[in-house]
Every structure is written in C-alpha cells, then in structure tokens.
Design a protein around this motif. Structure first.
Motif, PDB file in Angstrom:
ATOM      1  N   UNK A 168     -10.306   5.515   8.138  1.00  0.00           N
ATOM      2  CA  UNK A 168     -10.162   5.180   9.771  1.00  0.00           C
ATOM      3  C   UNK A 168      -8.544   5.215   9.725  1.00  0.00           C
ATOM      4  N   UNK A 169      -7.561   5.146   8.508  1.00  0.00           N
ATOM      5  CA  UNK A 169      -6.211   5.187   8.401  1.00  0.00           C
ATOM      6  C   UNK A 169      -5.944   6.343   7.296  1.00  0.00           C
ATOM      7  N   UNK A 170      -4.726   7.115   7.949  1.00  0.00           N
ATOM      8  CA  UNK A 170      -4.254   8.161   7.137  1.00  0.00           C
ATOM      9  C   UNK A 170      -3.727   7.575   5.655  1.00  0.00           C
ATOM     10  N   UNK A 171      -3.168   6.388   5.813  1.00  0.00           N
ATOM     11  CA  UNK A 171      -2.663   5.812   4.588  1.00  0.00           C
ATOM     12  C   UNK A 171      -3.575   5.775   3.273  1.00  0.00           C
ATOM     13  N   UNK A 172      -4.714   5.457   3.847  1.00  0.00           N
ATOM     14  CA  UNK A 172      -5.803   5.534   2.594  1.00  0.00           C
ATOM     15  C   UNK A 172      -5.917   6.866   1.941  1.00  0.00           C
ATOM     16  N   UNK A 173      -5.700   7.682   2.571  1.00  0.00           N
ATOM     17  CA  UNK A 173      -5.812   9.175   1.991  1.00  0.00           C
ATOM     18  C   UNK A 173      -4.811   9.346   0.937  1.00  0.00           C
ATOM     19  N   UNK A 174      -3.543   8.667   1.264  1.00  0.00           N
ATOM     20  CA  UNK A 174      -2.385   8.793   0.236  1.00  0.00           C
ATOM     21  C   UNK A 174      -2.744   8.119  -0.809  1.00  0.00           C
ATOM     22  N   UNK A 175      -3.598   6.967  -0.739  1.00  0.00           N
ATOM     23  CA  UNK A 175      -3.867   6.124  -2.058  1.00  0.00           C
ATOM     24  C   UNK A 175      -4.837   6.964  -2.890  1.00  0.00           C
ATOM     25  N   UNK A 176      -5.748   7.747  -2.421  1.00  0.00           N
ATOM     26  CA  UNK A 176      -6.697   8.690  -2.890  1.00  0.00           C
ATOM     27  C   UNK A 176      -6.080   9.639  -3.617  1.00  0.00           C
ATOM     28  N   UNK A 177      -5.016  10.314  -3.096  1.00  0.00           N
ATOM     29  CA  UNK A 177      -4.265  11.460  -3.818  1.00  0.00           C
ATOM     30  C   UNK A 177      -3.405  10.847  -4.975  1.00  0.00           C
ATOM     31  N   UNK A 178      -2.855   9.462  -4.756  1.00  0.00           N
ATOM     32  CA  UNK A 178      -2.143   8.886  -5.937  1.00  0.00           C
ATOM     33  C   UNK A 178      -3.246   8.673  -7.050  1.00  0.00           C
ATOM     34  N   UNK A 209       0.782  -1.326   0.115  1.00  0.00           N
ATOM     35  CA  UNK A 209       0.019   0.014  -0.022  1.00  0.00           C
ATOM     36  C   UNK A 209       0.810   1.105  -0.128  1.00  0.00           C
ATOM     37  N   UNK A 210       2.061   1.196   0.808  1.00  0.00           N
ATOM     38  CA  UNK A 210       2.753   2.694   0.744  1.00  0.00           C
ATOM     39  C   UNK A 210       3.752   2.518  -0.177  1.00  0.00           C
ATOM     40  N   UNK A 211       4.210   1.626  -0.516  1.00  0.00           N
ATOM     41  CA  UNK A 211       5.466   1.528  -1.442  1.00  0.00           C
ATOM     42  C   UNK A 211       5.054   0.954  -3.008  1.00  0.00           C
ATOM     43  N   UNK A 212       3.994   0.147  -2.793  1.00  0.00           N
ATOM     44  CA  UNK A 212       3.556  -0.390  -4.224  1.00  0.00           C
ATOM     45  C   UNK A 212       2.371   0.001  -4.648  1.00  0.00           C
TER      46      UNK A 212
END
Length: 287
Positions: free
Chosen positions: A87-97, A61-64
């Motif tokens: 519920x986790x900030x990591x998923x906002x990053x996926x949306x931005x990508x 999720x974070x690198x790939x």
C-alpha cells in the motif's frame, strides 16, 4: 527469509492465519509505524501475536533498512504493515534491497483501504488514480490532488483520496541532539472537503472551467474495517460539517455513477444528498 505481512485494517485479529504463523516463527518482528495505524496499540498486537515488536519509523525504513535486513539470510525477519504490504511505495524499496542482498522474501497480503473502500457502494473497477490530500500551511498550499481528481472525473472515474496522517514528525532537535516530536496529526474528511472547496472558489473566481463543484457527491469513510466504521454520503459542501470521529479518514469523489451505485450510496446518504442527483451533477449520472 524476509516476510512482509499485511495486518488488515481493524485490530490485532485481522492478521491472516498464514501471517500469524509467519510472525510467530520470526526472530525479529518490525512494525511499520508511519504510513498508517490500527485501532489498537503496539501492546495489544504483542499480546495477541506473542512476540515483541520493534517500531520502525520512516528514518529506520528509508535510511536504516540494513538494520532490518541484518542476518535475514540466516534467520526469519518479519516486517508488519497496516493494510497490505504494497500500500506504500517505500516497501517496494525494502524488497529491492533484500533481493540485492541475496535475501529471499515472501509477501503475505491482507485487506487495505484500496479494496475495502468498495463497502461504500462504489464499484472498484470504476476508480481512477488514487491521490493524497496533504495538510496546507501558511506558505505551502499544493493543489495537484484537485487536478488529478478532475482528470479522473473527466474520464467518468471515482477518486479515492487518502488523507495524510503525520504519525512521527521531528519538530526540533534540542541542544543535546535529542529529537523532539510533534503530536500525531490526522486529516479529517471535513478538513479535506474544506481545502477542496477553497480550491474550487479560487479557480471559479479566476474563470476556470471546474471539474467538480460544492454539489459534487462525495463519500466520507472512517476507520474502515473496524467495528465502528462510518460511511457518510453527501455533497462536498455537506461533508465540510460532517464529523466522522476518530481517525483514520478517507474521502471519495464520485465520477460517473451507475444506477446501482446510486442505490448503494443512498444507504449512507445525508439528507437531500442524492435527491435529483441527475439534476445536481448531471456530468456524473447515467440514466
């Protein structure tokens, strides 16, 4: 389209109708597998959804993320998250990508611990900043979560403590370059309460004014949303010896309590936990 779909908190059937329809329309379906877990395994989800799931660990999720988003501009891809997608900030990053790659996205929400915790009897609008309680080690014993709890309590607010779970963690990489993983670890309410009491004892010895004590009324919750969920209300000291069973656990530190909240807390209280509450912890009680 990239779909971010919340799975809820219990089992396979907690997905919404809208979410299930989206899953069944997708060519690839990823299951986020490091921030939380359901009470059932991947196989049960695959059987109910009728789709094969691809486990997405933290590295993926974070690198790939590009692998997840591959061809999502011409086909439908689903990313499943236990609880709610944000519920986790990591998923906002996926949306931005996705947005930066010109890929449309849609979020299908579901219940999460952030709102389901209201079942313990505390009113959601009386909660302050949520904190995470992490496992201590011999050389790393952070206390920032205690300071945030005290800040909330000073404002009269309750604190939801999310107890860390290590679902996938690389222990070593062997001589062949193969990753060796340590077994999953889930913090319990008892462990979190014990760490908090250790902080309280140390700061008391240093003469610090305490924002909470061993007698502060707290709530331990386990497996929210499942048929065997458990809720226990007691002092912090009582919860150290309280066994709530299998994961996942969360801990709530109360702030200023409305009388209606006190009445609700009594439904799940340990013996003597709420007796003379206004005398035990007068800073958190409204008469």
């Amino acid at each position: 389209m990239l779909y971010l779909i919340g799975l809820g908190l219990g089992d396979a059937t907690d997905i919404t109708v809208k979410g299930l329809q989206a899953v069944r329309s997708c060519s690839r379906v990823y299951l986020e597998a490091y921030t939380s877990v359901l009470t059932v395994g991947k196989e049960a989800l695959e059987e109910y959804y009728g789709k094969q799931l691809i486990l997405a660990d933290r590295d993926l999720v974070e690198q790939g993320a590009d692998e997840i988003l591959e061809n999502a501009d011409v086909t439908d891809v689903a990313f499943l998250v236990v609880g709610d997608p944000f519920g986790a900030t990591t998923h906002s990053d996926l949306v931005l990508r996705a947005v930066n790659a010109g890929i449309p996205y849609k979020v299908i929400h579901n219940a999460s611990v952030m709102n389901a915790v209201g079942c313990c009897g505390l009113q959601l609008y009386n909660f302050g900043e949520t904190v995470s309680v992490v496992f201590w080690t011999e050389t790393w014993r952070p206390e920032s979560f205690y300071d945030k709890i005290c800040k909330n309590r000073k404002a009269g607010l309750h604190t939801l403590c999310l107890l860390v779970c290590h679902l996938v963690k690389v222990l070593i990489i062997d001589f062949r370059g193969k990753k060796i993983y340590e077994p999953p670890r889930f913090m319990t309410v008892s462990q979190a309460a014990d760490q908090l009491i250790q902080i309280i004892h140390r700061r008391r010895e240093e003469g610090e004014e305490l924002g909470m004590t061993e007698d502060t009324v707290c709530v331990g919750v386990a497996r929210l949303g499942s048929d065997d969920q458990m809720i226990r209300v007691g002092t912090l000291h009582q919860l150290v010896s309280c066994n709530l069973g299998a994961p996942l656990h969360s801990l709530v530190i109360t702030g200023r309590l409305h009388p209606l909240e006190v009445d609700m807390l009594r439904l799940n209280a340990e013996p003597n936990a709420l007796e003379n509450l206004h005398m035990i912890d007068s800073s958190v009680y409204i008469s």
